[in-house]
Design a protein around this motif. Sequence first.
Motif, PDB file in Angstrom:
ATOM      1  N   ASP A 291       7.703  -0.148   6.892  1.00 64.35           N
ATOM      2  CA  ASP A 291       8.359   0.323   8.103  1.00 64.35           C
ATOM      3  C   ASP A 291       9.619  -0.490   8.348  1.00 64.35           C
ATOM      4  OD1 ASP A 291       5.248   0.900   9.869  1.00 64.35           O
ATOM      5  OD2 ASP A 291       6.482   2.280   8.683  1.00 64.35           O
TER       6      ASP A 291
ATOM      7  N   ASN B 277       7.701   5.174   1.778  1.00 65.20           N
ATOM      8  CA  ASN B 277       6.293   5.175   1.404  1.00 65.20           C
ATOM      9  C   ASN B 277       6.065   5.867   0.048  1.00 65.20           C
ATOM     10  OD1 ASN B 277       6.622   7.867   1.998  1.00 65.20           O
ATOM     11  ND2 ASN B 277       4.865   8.023   3.354  1.00 65.20           N
ATOM     12  N   ARG B 278       4.799   6.020  -0.290  1.00 65.56           N
ATOM     13  CA  ARG B 278       4.373   6.655  -1.539  1.00 65.56           C
ATOM     14  C   ARG B 278       3.478   7.835  -1.165  1.00 65.56           C
ATOM     15  NH1 ARG B 278      -0.353   5.655  -4.763  1.00 65.56           N
ATOM     16  NH2 ARG B 278      -0.041   6.033  -6.996  1.00 65.56           N
TER      17      ARG B 278
ATOM     18  N   ASN C 117      10.743   4.697   7.544  1.00 67.34           N
ATOM     19  CA  ASN C 117       9.672   4.265   6.661  1.00 67.34           C
ATOM     20  C   ASN C 117       9.970   4.688   5.232  1.00 67.34           C
ATOM     21  OD1 ASN C 117       7.011   5.590   5.273  1.00 67.34           O
ATOM     22  ND2 ASN C 117       6.512   3.599   6.197  1.00 67.34           N
TER      23      ASN C 117
ATOM     24  N   GLU D 116       9.685  13.290   6.449  1.00 68.88           N
ATOM     25  CA  GLU D 116      10.236  12.903   5.147  1.00 68.88           C
ATOM     26  C   GLU D 116      11.568  13.619   4.923  1.00 68.88           C
ATOM     27  OE1 GLU D 116       9.017  12.939   0.403  1.00 68.88           O
ATOM     28  OE2 GLU D 116       7.526  13.481   1.912  1.00 68.88           O
TER      29      GLU D 116
ATOM     30  N   SER E 232       0.834  -1.202   0.000  1.00 70.24           N
ATOM     31  CA  SER E 232       0.000   0.000   0.000  1.00 70.24           C
ATOM     32  C   SER E 232       0.870   1.254   0.000  1.00 70.24           C
ATOM     33  CB  SER E 232      -0.912   0.012   1.221  1.00 70.24           C
ATOM     34  OG  SER E 232      -0.164   0.281   2.397  1.00 70.24           O
TER      35      SER E 232
ATOM     36  N   ALA F 143       1.123   3.366   2.160  1.00 69.18           N
ATOM     37  CA  ALA F 143       1.737   3.599   3.472  1.00 69.18           C
ATOM     38  C   ALA F 143       3.168   3.091   3.522  1.00 69.18           C
ATOM     39  CB  ALA F 143       0.898   2.947   4.567  1.00 69.18           C
ATOM     40  N   GLY F 144       3.505   2.153   2.643  1.00 67.44           N
ATOM     41  CA  GLY F 144       4.885   1.743   2.489  1.00 67.44           C
ATOM     42  C   GLY F 144       5.354   0.670   3.424  1.00 67.44           C
TER      43      GLY F 144
END
Length: 206
Positions: free
Chosen positions: A26, A34-35, A32, A49, A21, A23-24
Amino acid sequence: ISSVSFGSSISLSSTSKFHISAAGIDIGADTNINRPEAGVLGFNINGNEKIRIDSSGRMIIGTVKNVNSGVWYDDITINNSNGSGQSGGTGIDLVSSDDSYGGIIFSDNSAYEQGYIKYVHNSNYDYMKFGTNSNDRWNLSKDGHWHPATDSSYDIGSNSLRVRNGYFDDLSIKGNVGIGNTTTVGRNAGVSTATGALIYNTTTNA
Protein backbone atom coordinates in the motif's frame (compact mmCIF):
# COMPACT_ATOMS: atom_id res chain seq x y z
CA ILE A 1 3.51 -9.23 12.54
CA SER A 2 0.75 -7.20 10.91
CA SER A 3 2.81 -4.11 10.13
CA VAL A 4 6.30 -2.72 10.53
CA SER A 5 7.35 0.92 10.35
CA PHE A 6 10.86 2.07 9.51
CA GLY A 7 12.23 5.46 10.33
CA SER A 8 15.19 5.15 7.99
CA SER A 9 16.25 3.31 4.83
CA ILE A 10 16.85 -0.44 4.59
CA SER A 11 19.86 -1.91 2.82
CA LEU A 12 19.96 -5.46 1.48
CA SER A 13 22.82 -7.48 0.10
CA SER A 14 22.84 -8.30 -3.60
CA THR A 15 21.45 -11.79 -2.91
CA SER A 16 18.77 -10.79 -0.37
CA LYS A 17 15.06 -10.37 -1.15
CA PHE A 18 11.93 -8.93 0.36
CA HIS A 19 9.04 -11.41 0.43
CA ILE A 20 5.62 -9.76 0.30
CA SER A 21 2.21 -11.43 0.24
CA ALA A 22 -0.08 -11.33 -2.79
CA ALA A 23 -1.92 -8.43 -1.16
CA GLY A 24 1.07 -6.32 -2.13
CA ILE A 25 2.22 -2.92 -0.99
CA ASP A 26 0.00 0.00 0.00
CA ILE A 27 1.23 3.47 -0.91
CA GLY A 28 -0.81 5.87 1.18
CA ALA A 29 -4.53 5.27 1.61
CA ASP A 30 -5.54 5.00 -2.06
CA THR A 31 -2.74 3.28 -4.01
CA ASN A 32 -1.66 -0.36 -4.06
CA ILE A 33 0.62 -2.67 -6.03
CA ASN A 34 -0.39 -6.32 -5.71
CA ARG A 35 -0.41 -9.80 -7.26
CA PRO A 36 -4.00 -10.48 -8.41
CA GLU A 37 -3.07 -13.78 -10.07
CA ALA A 38 0.00 -16.01 -10.35
CA GLY A 39 2.69 -14.20 -12.33
CA VAL A 40 0.60 -11.03 -12.63
CA LEU A 41 1.36 -7.55 -11.29
CA GLY A 42 -1.52 -5.15 -10.65
CA PHE A 43 -1.50 -1.39 -10.02
CA ASN A 44 -4.53 -0.12 -8.12
CA ILE A 45 -5.85 3.37 -7.38
CA ASN A 46 -8.91 4.08 -5.22
CA GLY A 47 -9.69 0.37 -4.96
CA ASN A 48 -9.70 -0.27 -8.74
CA GLU A 49 -7.03 -1.95 -10.83
CA LYS A 50 -5.83 0.52 -13.45
CA ILE A 51 -2.86 -1.27 -15.04
CA ARG A 52 -1.89 -4.93 -15.20
CA ILE A 53 1.29 -6.64 -16.42
CA ASP A 54 0.48 -10.28 -17.09
CA SER A 55 2.68 -13.37 -17.04
CA SER A 56 3.56 -12.88 -20.73
CA GLY A 57 4.84 -9.35 -20.10
CA ARG A 58 1.83 -7.71 -21.77
CA MET A 59 0.56 -4.42 -20.35
CA ILE A 60 -3.20 -4.06 -20.07
CA ILE A 61 -4.74 -0.66 -19.33
CA GLY A 62 -8.40 0.06 -18.72
CA THR A 63 -11.43 -1.38 -16.99
CA VAL A 64 -11.31 -4.88 -18.55
CA LYS A 65 -8.10 -6.80 -17.87
CA ASN A 66 -7.95 -9.17 -20.83
CA VAL A 67 -6.68 -9.05 -24.41
CA ASN A 68 -8.20 -10.03 -27.73
CA SER A 69 -7.03 -12.77 -30.08
CA GLY A 70 -4.56 -10.63 -32.10
CA VAL A 71 -1.52 -12.23 -30.49
CA TRP A 72 0.95 -10.37 -32.74
CA TYR A 73 -0.30 -6.98 -31.59
CA ASP A 74 -1.24 -7.32 -27.92
CA ASP A 75 1.90 -6.16 -26.06
CA ILE A 76 -0.04 -3.10 -24.92
CA THR A 77 -3.84 -3.30 -24.76
CA ILE A 78 -6.32 -0.60 -23.70
CA ASN A 79 -9.65 -2.25 -22.94
CA ASN A 80 -12.73 -0.34 -21.77
CA SER A 81 -15.19 -2.62 -23.55
CA ASN A 82 -17.52 -2.94 -20.56
CA GLY A 83 -18.30 0.78 -20.65
CA SER A 84 -20.50 2.86 -22.92
CA GLY A 85 -20.24 6.33 -24.39
CA GLN A 86 -17.26 8.23 -23.00
CA SER A 87 -16.40 5.53 -20.43
CA GLY A 88 -16.28 2.87 -23.15
CA GLY A 89 -13.90 4.76 -25.41
CA THR A 90 -10.16 4.25 -25.71
CA GLY A 91 -7.43 6.41 -27.15
CA ILE A 92 -3.85 7.61 -27.18
CA ASP A 93 -3.22 11.35 -27.36
CA LEU A 94 0.28 12.38 -28.46
CA VAL A 95 0.83 15.98 -27.35
CA SER A 96 3.87 17.67 -28.92
CA SER A 97 5.19 21.21 -28.68
CA ASP A 98 4.07 23.65 -31.37
CA ASP A 99 7.43 23.49 -33.17
CA SER A 100 7.91 19.72 -33.10
CA TYR A 101 6.48 16.43 -34.36
CA GLY A 102 4.40 13.45 -33.22
CA GLY A 103 4.76 9.97 -34.60
CA ILE A 104 4.12 6.25 -34.50
CA ILE A 105 7.27 4.43 -35.64
CA PHE A 106 7.62 0.86 -36.91
CA SER A 107 11.11 -0.64 -36.59
CA ASP A 108 12.65 -4.10 -36.50
CA ASN A 109 15.81 -5.45 -34.88
CA SER A 110 17.93 -4.60 -37.93
CA ALA A 111 16.59 -1.19 -38.94
CA TYR A 112 14.96 1.79 -37.24
CA GLU A 113 11.97 3.61 -38.73
CA GLN A 114 11.08 1.06 -41.41
CA GLY A 115 7.61 2.54 -41.46
CA TYR A 116 5.93 5.50 -39.76
CA ILE A 117 3.00 7.81 -39.42
CA LYS A 118 4.10 11.30 -38.39
CA TYR A 119 2.30 14.57 -37.73
CA VAL A 120 4.26 17.74 -38.47
CA HIS A 121 3.36 20.61 -36.13
CA ASN A 122 6.56 22.52 -36.93
CA SER A 123 6.19 25.98 -38.55
CA ASN A 124 2.38 25.55 -38.53
CA TYR A 125 2.60 23.10 -41.45
CA ASP A 126 0.16 20.75 -39.68
CA TYR A 127 0.22 17.82 -42.07
CA MET A 128 0.46 14.07 -41.66
CA LYS A 129 3.04 12.01 -43.52
CA PHE A 130 3.19 8.28 -44.17
CA GLY A 131 6.48 6.50 -44.78
CA THR A 132 7.81 3.07 -45.68
CA ASN A 133 11.37 1.77 -45.95
CA SER A 134 12.56 4.90 -44.06
CA ASN A 135 11.25 7.27 -46.76
CA ASP A 136 8.31 9.68 -46.93
CA ARG A 137 5.72 8.36 -49.41
CA TRP A 138 2.40 10.21 -49.04
CA ASN A 139 1.22 13.33 -47.24
CA LEU A 140 -2.19 14.43 -46.00
CA SER A 141 -2.30 18.22 -45.76
CA LYS A 142 -4.14 20.16 -43.06
CA ASP A 143 -6.71 21.05 -45.73
CA GLY A 144 -7.40 17.36 -46.37
CA HIS A 145 -5.53 17.06 -49.68
CA TRP A 146 -3.80 13.73 -50.38
CA HIS A 147 -0.61 13.97 -52.41
CA PRO A 148 2.69 12.13 -52.91
CA ALA A 149 5.73 13.26 -50.96
CA THR A 150 7.72 13.47 -54.22
CA ASP A 151 6.36 14.58 -57.60
CA SER A 152 5.68 11.87 -60.20
CA SER A 153 7.06 9.04 -58.06
CA TYR A 154 4.26 6.86 -56.68
CA ASP A 155 1.29 4.97 -58.12
CA ILE A 156 -2.18 4.11 -56.87
CA GLY A 157 -2.80 0.49 -57.78
CA SER A 158 -0.77 -1.59 -60.21
CA ASN A 159 -1.23 -3.82 -63.25
CA SER A 160 -2.23 -6.72 -61.01
CA LEU A 161 -3.77 -4.83 -58.07
CA ARG A 162 -6.26 -2.34 -59.47
CA VAL A 163 -8.47 0.21 -57.78
CA ARG A 164 -12.02 -0.87 -58.58
CA ASN A 165 -13.73 2.50 -59.05
CA GLY A 166 -12.89 6.18 -58.83
CA TYR A 167 -15.35 9.07 -58.53
CA PHE A 168 -14.21 12.61 -59.35
CA ASP A 169 -15.75 16.02 -59.86
CA ASP A 170 -12.85 16.90 -62.18
CA LEU A 171 -9.91 14.82 -63.37
CA SER A 172 -6.71 16.42 -64.60
CA ILE A 173 -4.09 14.14 -66.20
CA LYS A 174 -0.60 15.00 -67.29
CA GLY A 175 0.81 12.24 -69.47
CA ASN A 176 -0.69 9.11 -71.01
CA VAL A 177 -4.05 7.48 -70.43
CA GLY A 178 -4.29 3.70 -70.74
CA ILE A 179 -7.53 2.14 -72.07
CA GLY A 180 -8.09 -1.30 -70.53
CA ASN A 181 -10.36 -2.97 -73.13
CA THR A 182 -8.44 -3.33 -76.40
CA THR A 183 -11.14 -4.91 -78.60
CA THR A 184 -13.32 -2.79 -80.88
CA VAL A 185 -16.49 -4.43 -79.58
CA GLY A 186 -15.43 -3.92 -75.99
CA ARG A 187 -14.54 -0.28 -76.55
CA ASN A 188 -17.78 0.53 -78.35
CA ALA A 189 -20.12 -1.40 -76.06
CA GLY A 190 -22.76 0.89 -74.61
CA VAL A 191 -21.62 3.94 -76.61
CA SER A 192 -24.40 6.40 -77.32
CA THR A 193 -23.95 9.60 -79.31
CA ALA A 194 -26.86 11.04 -77.33
CA THR A 195 -24.98 10.87 -74.06
CA GLY A 196 -21.50 11.39 -75.50
CA ALA A 197 -18.50 9.08 -75.44
CA LEU A 198 -14.73 9.02 -75.71
CA ILE A 199 -13.65 6.72 -78.55
CA TYR A 200 -10.10 5.44 -78.61
CA ASN A 201 -8.77 4.74 -82.13
CA THR A 202 -6.06 2.07 -81.98
CA THR A 203 -4.75 3.07 -85.43
CA THR A 204 -4.45 6.78 -84.77
CA ASN A 205 -3.46 6.52 -81.11
CA ALA A 206 -1.40 3.31 -81.11
